[in-house]
Design a protein around this motif. Structure first.
Motif, PDB file in Angstrom:
ATOM      1  N   ARG A  33      -1.142  10.567  10.225  1.00  0.00           N
ATOM      2  CA  ARG A  33      -1.039  11.789   9.430  1.00  0.00           C
ATOM      3  C   ARG A  33      -1.076  11.479   7.929  1.00  0.00           C
ATOM      4  NH1 ARG A  33       3.124  13.181   7.020  1.00  0.00           N
ATOM      5  NH2 ARG A  33       4.625  12.153   8.386  1.00  0.00           N
ATOM      6  N   LEU A  34      -0.288  10.479   7.502  1.00  0.00           N
ATOM      7  CA  LEU A  34      -0.251  10.151   6.073  1.00  0.00           C
ATOM      8  C   LEU A  34      -1.569   9.524   5.606  1.00  0.00           C
ATOM      9  CD1 LEU A  34       1.043   9.935   3.340  1.00  0.00           C
ATOM     10  CD2 LEU A  34       2.307   7.906   4.118  1.00  0.00           C
ATOM     11  N   LEU A  35      -2.146   8.652   6.433  1.00  0.00           N
ATOM     12  CA  LEU A  35      -3.427   8.042   6.047  1.00  0.00           C
ATOM     13  C   LEU A  35      -4.505   9.105   5.865  1.00  0.00           C
ATOM     14  CD1 LEU A  35      -3.455   4.830   8.276  1.00  0.00           C
ATOM     15  CD2 LEU A  35      -3.201   4.918   5.784  1.00  0.00           C
ATOM     16  N   ALA A  36      -4.510  10.112   6.721  1.00  0.00           N
ATOM     17  CA  ALA A  36      -5.485  11.202   6.583  1.00  0.00           C
ATOM     18  C   ALA A  36      -5.277  11.937   5.261  1.00  0.00           C
ATOM     19  CB  ALA A  36      -5.360  12.168   7.759  1.00  0.00           C
ATOM     20  N   PRO A  41      -7.568   5.235   3.565  1.00  0.00           N
ATOM     21  CA  PRO A  41      -7.869   3.969   2.878  1.00  0.00           C
ATOM     22  C   PRO A  41      -8.132   2.817   3.847  1.00  0.00           C
ATOM     23  CG  PRO A  41      -5.513   4.489   2.726  1.00  0.00           C
ATOM     24  CD  PRO A  41      -6.199   5.707   3.266  1.00  0.00           C
ATOM     25  N   GLN A  42      -7.599   2.895   5.073  1.00  0.00           N
ATOM     26  CA  GLN A  42      -7.784   1.815   6.053  1.00  0.00           C
ATOM     27  C   GLN A  42      -9.252   1.627   6.428  1.00  0.00           C
ATOM     28  OE1 GLN A  42      -6.720   4.811   6.754  1.00  0.00           O
ATOM     29  NE2 GLN A  42      -7.559   5.504   8.702  1.00  0.00           N
ATOM     30  N   ASP A  43     -10.090   2.634   6.152  1.00  0.00           N
ATOM     31  CA  ASP A  43     -11.519   2.533   6.466  1.00  0.00           C
ATOM     32  C   ASP A  43     -12.328   1.927   5.320  1.00  0.00           C
ATOM     33  OD1 ASP A  43     -10.963   3.731   8.893  1.00  0.00           O
ATOM     34  OD2 ASP A  43     -11.482   5.753   8.186  1.00  0.00           O
ATOM     35  N   THR A 125       3.563   0.515   4.350  1.00  0.00           N
ATOM     36  CA  THR A 125       2.296  -0.036   4.855  1.00  0.00           C
ATOM     37  C   THR A 125       1.123   0.809   4.356  1.00  0.00           C
ATOM     38  OG1 THR A 125       3.365  -0.949   6.834  1.00  0.00           O
ATOM     39  CG2 THR A 125       0.987  -0.608   6.945  1.00  0.00           C
ATOM     40  N   CYS A 126       1.264   2.128   4.379  1.00  0.00           N
ATOM     41  CA  CYS A 126       0.212   3.005   3.852  1.00  0.00           C
ATOM     42  C   CYS A 126      -0.023   2.725   2.368  1.00  0.00           C
ATOM     43  CB  CYS A 126       0.589   4.469   4.066  1.00  0.00           C
ATOM     44  SG  CYS A 126       0.581   4.981   5.807  1.00  0.00           S
ATOM     45  N   ALA A 127       1.055   2.466   1.626  1.00  0.00           N
ATOM     46  CA  ALA A 127       0.915   2.151   0.195  1.00  0.00           C
ATOM     47  C   ALA A 127       0.133   0.859  -0.003  1.00  0.00           C
ATOM     48  CB  ALA A 127       2.299   2.050  -0.453  1.00  0.00           C
ATOM     49  N   ASP A 151       2.432  -0.822  15.982  1.00  0.00           N
ATOM     50  CA  ASP A 151       2.825  -1.205  14.630  1.00  0.00           C
ATOM     51  C   ASP A 151       1.998  -0.444  13.599  1.00  0.00           C
ATOM     52  OD1 ASP A 151       4.382  -3.306  12.976  1.00  0.00           O
ATOM     53  OD2 ASP A 151       2.331  -3.443  12.205  1.00  0.00           O
ATOM     54  N   ALA A 152       2.586  -0.157  12.460  1.00  0.00           N
ATOM     55  CA  ALA A 152       1.914   0.638  11.421  1.00  0.00           C
ATOM     56  C   ALA A 152       0.643  -0.031  10.896  1.00  0.00           C
ATOM     57  CB  ALA A 152       2.875   0.913  10.267  1.00  0.00           C
ATOM     58  N   THR A 153       0.515  -1.354  11.071  1.00  0.00           N
ATOM     59  CA  THR A 153      -0.704  -2.031  10.617  1.00  0.00           C
ATOM     60  C   THR A 153      -1.864  -1.864  11.595  1.00  0.00           C
ATOM     61  OG1 THR A 153      -0.081  -4.116  11.707  1.00  0.00           O
ATOM     62  CG2 THR A 153       0.614  -3.838   9.390  1.00  0.00           C
ATOM     63  N   ASN A 154      -1.596  -1.340  12.789  1.00  0.00           N
ATOM     64  CA  ASN A 154      -2.626  -1.314  13.836  1.00  0.00           C
ATOM     65  C   ASN A 154      -3.500  -0.063  13.722  1.00  0.00           C
ATOM     66  OD1 ASN A 154      -4.000  -2.453  15.976  1.00  0.00           O
ATOM     67  ND2 ASN A 154      -2.716  -1.480  17.538  1.00  0.00           N
ATOM     68  N   VAL A 155      -4.130   0.074  12.541  1.00  0.00           N
ATOM     69  CA  VAL A 155      -4.946   1.260  12.267  1.00  0.00           C
ATOM     70  C   VAL A 155      -6.362   0.876  11.837  1.00  0.00           C
ATOM     71  CG1 VAL A 155      -3.000   2.775  11.698  1.00  0.00           C
ATOM     72  CG2 VAL A 155      -4.001   1.331   9.909  1.00  0.00           C
ATOM     73  N   ILE A 156      -6.717  -0.384  12.045  1.00  0.00           N
ATOM     74  CA  ILE A 156      -8.040  -0.868  11.660  1.00  0.00           C
ATOM     75  C   ILE A 156      -8.947  -0.788  12.881  1.00  0.00           C
ATOM     76  CG2 ILE A 156      -9.327  -2.748  10.582  1.00  0.00           C
ATOM     77  CD1 ILE A 156      -6.973  -1.539   8.882  1.00  0.00           C
ATOM     78  N   GLU A 157      -9.978   0.033  12.783  1.00  0.00           N
ATOM     79  CA  GLU A 157     -10.819   0.282  13.953  1.00  0.00           C
ATOM     80  C   GLU A 157     -11.555  -0.980  14.406  1.00  0.00           C
ATOM     81  OE1 GLU A 157     -14.498   3.219  15.247  1.00  0.00           O
ATOM     82  OE2 GLU A 157     -13.252   3.752  13.529  1.00  0.00           O
ATOM     83  N   THR A 158     -12.147  -1.708  13.453  1.00  0.00           N
ATOM     84  CA  THR A 158     -12.906  -2.909  13.815  1.00  0.00           C
ATOM     85  C   THR A 158     -12.602  -4.030  12.825  1.00  0.00           C
ATOM     86  OG1 THR A 158     -14.674  -1.453  14.617  1.00  0.00           O
ATOM     87  CG2 THR A 158     -15.180  -3.792  14.444  1.00  0.00           C
ATOM     88  N   PRO A 159     -11.520  -4.795  13.059  1.00  0.00           N
ATOM     89  CA  PRO A 159     -11.260  -5.941  12.177  1.00  0.00           C
ATOM     90  C   PRO A 159     -12.343  -7.011  12.356  1.00  0.00           C
ATOM     91  CG  PRO A 159      -9.645  -5.839  13.972  1.00  0.00           C
ATOM     92  CD  PRO A 159     -10.537  -4.651  14.125  1.00  0.00           C
ATOM     93  N   ALA A 160     -12.401  -7.932  11.413  1.00  0.00           N
ATOM     94  CA  ALA A 160     -13.337  -9.053  11.552  1.00  0.00           C
ATOM     95  C   ALA A 160     -12.838 -10.041  12.595  1.00  0.00           C
ATOM     96  CB  ALA A 160     -13.498  -9.752  10.202  1.00  0.00           C
TER      97      ALA A 160
END
Length: 427
Positions: A33-36, A41-43, A125-127, A151-160
């Motif tokens: 919700r906050l990232l939206a 930014p995670q994208d 984490t969002c910050a 975990d709050a860091t688990n929002v990366i769709e495709t990490p390297a």
């Protein structure tokens, strides 16, 4: 005496603590919700390397960062908890986030959250992700806070790349009471088709990781199968399908750092880095409170002839690693100063240390609501055969030890929160 005005970021962080009644509440709904609201930014991050595991996450991340920087690249890095200052959690293109930038992104996240319920770790984490999205870098290194799947860091769709360091029993109240359940949560960072470097694992954990990887078609780069690492004649030997590396030992002491180094090297090799990066990962790495030798500050002045060490490990696997490291040091009477949280397996942590130490002086951890009392820690030490007493502070404990043994080896241990307090007070 003039009181110091708190930094703007400290005021905002205190405000954020009130946004959710629990410190830990594992779900991703509030983060999404906050990232939206922040325009996701995670994208917009540089290629992400996402690291989970019970022990060794921070050390492995620090070695990868040292390797990338040694090769002339830049990396954002997110880690937790901090030791002395919150800013340690967020490195923007290699440098600790500045106070003005930290205050700005925290303020922005607080405003975008609109007073909704969100945990301190989630909003901070969002910050961090917001700060990373706004500054160019070659890579982003994200360390999981707790578990992985939620975990709050688990929002990366495709990490390297993802990395799983050794899994052991810890945080059972959140992750489950068996290795298999805990490994399932950690393996929640695996993504479809994304390679995962896997450090040494107990069989029960490895089975779960392999099943999750097979389900997602995520290629594993696993210790003992695809890469090997060991110490030989004071050197680190690493081998994979690309060949053999003969490197200096990592500058972080302890036999357990060999396996962390192996995971870091496997990651660097997968990213196409050569020998310069790999050697830099060993020689340039710094990671406080991991068997850190203290050489300056008030504690050292109070114990001029003693050998003073600091370590923040706090679970049974960390106790075993620490015990093995102490066993390999030059013989010297060893005394522990220990403070622990009441959420930890104190007996499991202390049992491997009992054979290596002459005594333990227990302290409570200042400012921590979940600290064990000094007497509770001392009682647990006696139960595993370690003579124990209590002291009012770390300084009082080390002073008491050197009165009877001026040349002692003193290890302050049991908690990253205790270690952070020691680093703050010792300058």
């Amino acid at each position: 005496m003039q009181t110091q005005t708190p930094a703007a970021s400290d005021v905002i962080l205190d405000r954020m603590m009130a946004l959710h009644p629990k410190i830990i509440d594992l779900t991703l709904d509030r983060v999404w919700r906050l990232l939206a609201a922040l325009d996701n930014p995670q994208d917009r991050l540089p290629p992400v390397i996402h690291i989970a595991g019970t022990n060794g996450k921070g050390s492995t991340q620090a070695m990868i960062r040292a390797g990338l920087e040694g090769a002339g690249l830049t990396a954002h890095a997110y880690t937790s908890p901090h030791l002395a200052r919150f800013h340690e959690r967020i490195r923007v293109a290699g440098k600790l986030i500045s106070e003005p930038e930290l205050s700005a992104v925290l303020d922005e996240c607080y405003a975008a959250n609109g007073g909704e319920s969100i945990t301190y770790f989630e909003i901070t984490t969002c910050a961090a992700l917001l700060a990373f999205a706004r500054t160019p870098a070659d890579y982003t290194l994200l360390e999981v806070g707790l578990g992985g799947r939620l975990d709050a860091t688990n929002v990366i769709e495709t990490p390297a790349l993802t990395i799983l360091t050794p899994v052991s029993i810890d945080h059972e109240q959140f992750l489950g009471d068996t290795l298999g359940k805990i490994a399932f949560e950690k393996a929640g960072i695996l993504k479809r088709g994304v390679p995962c470097v896997v450090g040494p694992q107990p069989d029960e954990a490895l089975e779960v990781i392999e099943a999750q990887a097979a389900r997602l078609g995520a290629p594993l780069i696993a210790y003992g199968q695809h890469w090997h690492v060991y110490e030989e004649r004071g050197r680190l030997i690493y081998q994979d399908e690309r060949g053999l590396l003969d490197l200096p030992l990592p500058s972080l002491p302890g036999a357990h750092q060999i396996q962390n180094a192996g995971a870091a090297l496997a990651a660097l090799r997968h990213l196409g880095q050569g020998e310069t990066a790999c050697e830099s990962a060993m020689t340039r790495v710094e990671w406080p409170a991991r068997m850190q030798r203290l050489k300056t500050g008030p504690l050292c002045e109070a114990t001029p002839q003693a050998e003073l060490w600091l370590d923040g490990g706090h679970n049974a696997a960390a106790g075993a690693a620490l015990g093995a490291h102490l066993a390999g040091l030059a013989p010297r009477p060893t005394h522990l100063v220990c403070g622990m949280l009441n959420t930890k397996d104190v007996t499991g942590y202390l049992r491997p240390l009992a054979a290596q130490a002459q005594s333990l002086t227990a302290v409570s951890i200042p400012g921590e609501a979940n600290t064990l009392s000094a007497e509770e820690t001392a009682s647990a030490a006696r139960a595993v055969g370690l003579p124990a007493e209590t002291a009012d502070s770390v300084l009082a404990a080390v002073q008491h030890i050197v009165q009877s043994d001026p040349h002692a080896r003193i290890l302050i241990c049991g908690s990253l929160y205790l270690a952070g307090g020691v680093l703050r007070e010792n300058g």
